[in-house]
Design an enzyme around this catalytic site. Structure first.
Site, PDB file in Angstrom:
ATOM      1  N   ASP A 128     -38.701  -9.293  63.014  1.00 57.69           N
ATOM      2  CA  ASP A 128     -37.443  -8.622  63.315  1.00 57.69           C
ATOM      3  C   ASP A 128     -37.687  -7.186  63.769  1.00 57.69           C
ATOM      4  O   ASP A 128     -36.754  -6.472  64.128  1.00 57.69           O
ATOM      5  CB  ASP A 128     -36.463  -8.686  62.141  1.00 57.69           C
ATOM      6  N   SER A 129     -38.958  -6.788  63.796  1.00 57.40           N
ATOM      7  CA  SER A 129     -39.338  -5.514  64.413  1.00 57.40           C
ATOM      8  C   SER A 129     -38.924  -5.469  65.876  1.00 57.40           C
ATOM      9  O   SER A 129     -38.858  -4.396  66.479  1.00 57.40           O
ATOM     10  CB  SER A 129     -40.851  -5.301  64.305  1.00 57.40           C
ATOM     11  N   ASP A 169     -39.497 -14.408  61.453  1.00 59.94           N
ATOM     12  CA  ASP A 169     -38.792 -13.666  60.415  1.00 59.94           C
ATOM     13  C   ASP A 169     -37.406 -14.239  60.158  1.00 59.94           C
ATOM     14  O   ASP A 169     -36.692 -14.612  61.102  1.00 59.94           O
ATOM     15  CB  ASP A 169     -38.633 -12.201  60.826  1.00 59.94           C
ATOM     16  N   GLU A 213     -46.758  -4.542  52.807  1.00 60.69           N
ATOM     17  CA  GLU A 213     -46.512  -3.459  53.760  1.00 60.69           C
ATOM     18  C   GLU A 213     -46.411  -2.111  53.059  1.00 60.69           C
ATOM     19  O   GLU A 213     -45.691  -1.968  52.067  1.00 60.69           O
ATOM     20  CB  GLU A 213     -45.232  -3.716  54.565  1.00 60.69           C
TER      21      GLU A 213
END
Length: 283
Positions: free
Chosen positions: A45-46, A84, A183
């Site tokens: 979804d980046s 995602d 992350e």
């Protein structure tokens, strides 16, 4: 290169082989990364930030991910394709979440989905896995909750926070997750968690102690400008190359150098004579 599966990643961890993962959002990028030997491609979804130009990943919809997954699947033959689950799609009735994840598999063609969240989402992970949907977990900094966190900041800086993160990781593993993204986590914490799990960890801003690494394509290829995260390494400077090439194009067009004879197609002589005759009659 053999096709990568969930089982392949588990075997890679067992043998100590590192996993290389990168985001991809379209057909040509997926095709090139496949040729380069990437083990996993993530339709992250980046894309909301690096493709759509949003400030966060929150605006990304399930339809967006399905759309981009289709393109990546067409271009990638060997990597494991992970999509995602975007903002809020993992919350609500389990059957609703199952239907949304199912769209990524059936309509998008993904091989697996990635979910942000810890032990609170373990029941969701278990439900998806039971239905035959492989799940990759994601803990540490979770971009979908950036507003609640107050920004993109490192997670797990204290022993208490690290222990809670390990609890989350173990809960996801017990629920059936085949891998977990860590992350923005201190390297020591990420290595500790990685050594405590049977399944592989994929780090981003989490040091070298993880079982694999993931980077956003646009960051890794020098496609972006402005703020560059500390954990990123640019392996190319595509932005500079593209701007320079586009400037050359503009210059050649405005100066009349493009197209040249090399880029020009002409009529055969007899057809040209007919055209000139027709034009003369029209005058």
């Amino acid at each position: 290169m053999k096709t990568i599966t969930v089982k392949t990643l588990l075997k890679m961890k067992e043998s100590g082989q590192r996993i290389a993962m990168m985001t991809a959002y379209d057909y040509p990028t997926a095709k090139l990364l496949d040729q380069a030997g990437l083990h996993v491609l993530l339709i992250g979804d980046s894309l909301g930030m690096v493709v759509q130009g949003n400030a966060t990943t929150v605006p990304v919809t399930l339809d967006d991910i399905v759309y981009h997954t289709r393109m990546v699947v067409r271009g990638a033959e060997h990597p494991l394709i992970v999509s995602d689950m975007p903002f809020l799609t993992t919350h609500g009735a389990h059957e609703d979440v199952l239907a949304k994840a199912g769209r990524l598999m059936q309509e998008g063609g993904a091989h697996a989905v990635k979910i942000e969240g810890g032990k609170e989402l373990a029941p969701v992970v278990a439900r998806l896995v039971a239905a035959g949907i492989p799940v990759m977990g994601h803990i540490g900094l979770m971009p979908q909750t950036v507003h609640a966190l107050g920004g993109f900041s490192v997670q797990g800086r204290t022993v208490e926070a690290a222990e809670r993160m390990l609890e989350d990781a173990r809960a996801l593993e017990a629920a059936g997750a085949f891998a977990i993204v860590l992350e923005m986590v201190p390297a020591e914490v990420a290595e500790w968690i990685s050594g405590s799990l049977r399944i592989p960890t994929i780090g981003i801003g989490a040091g070298a102690g993880c079982d694999g690494q993931v980077l956003v394509f646009h960051d890794a290829m020098g496609f972006t400008s402005g703020y560059i995260p500390k954990h990123n390494k640019a392996y190319a400077t595509l932005a500079d190359t593209i701007v320079s090439a586009a400037r050359n194009y503009v210059q050649e067009v405005t100066d009349g150098f493009f197209p040249s004879e090399a880029q020009t197609v002409h009529l055969k002589a007899e057809e040209l004579d007919k055209l000139n005759s027709s034009a003369a009659q029209g005058d």
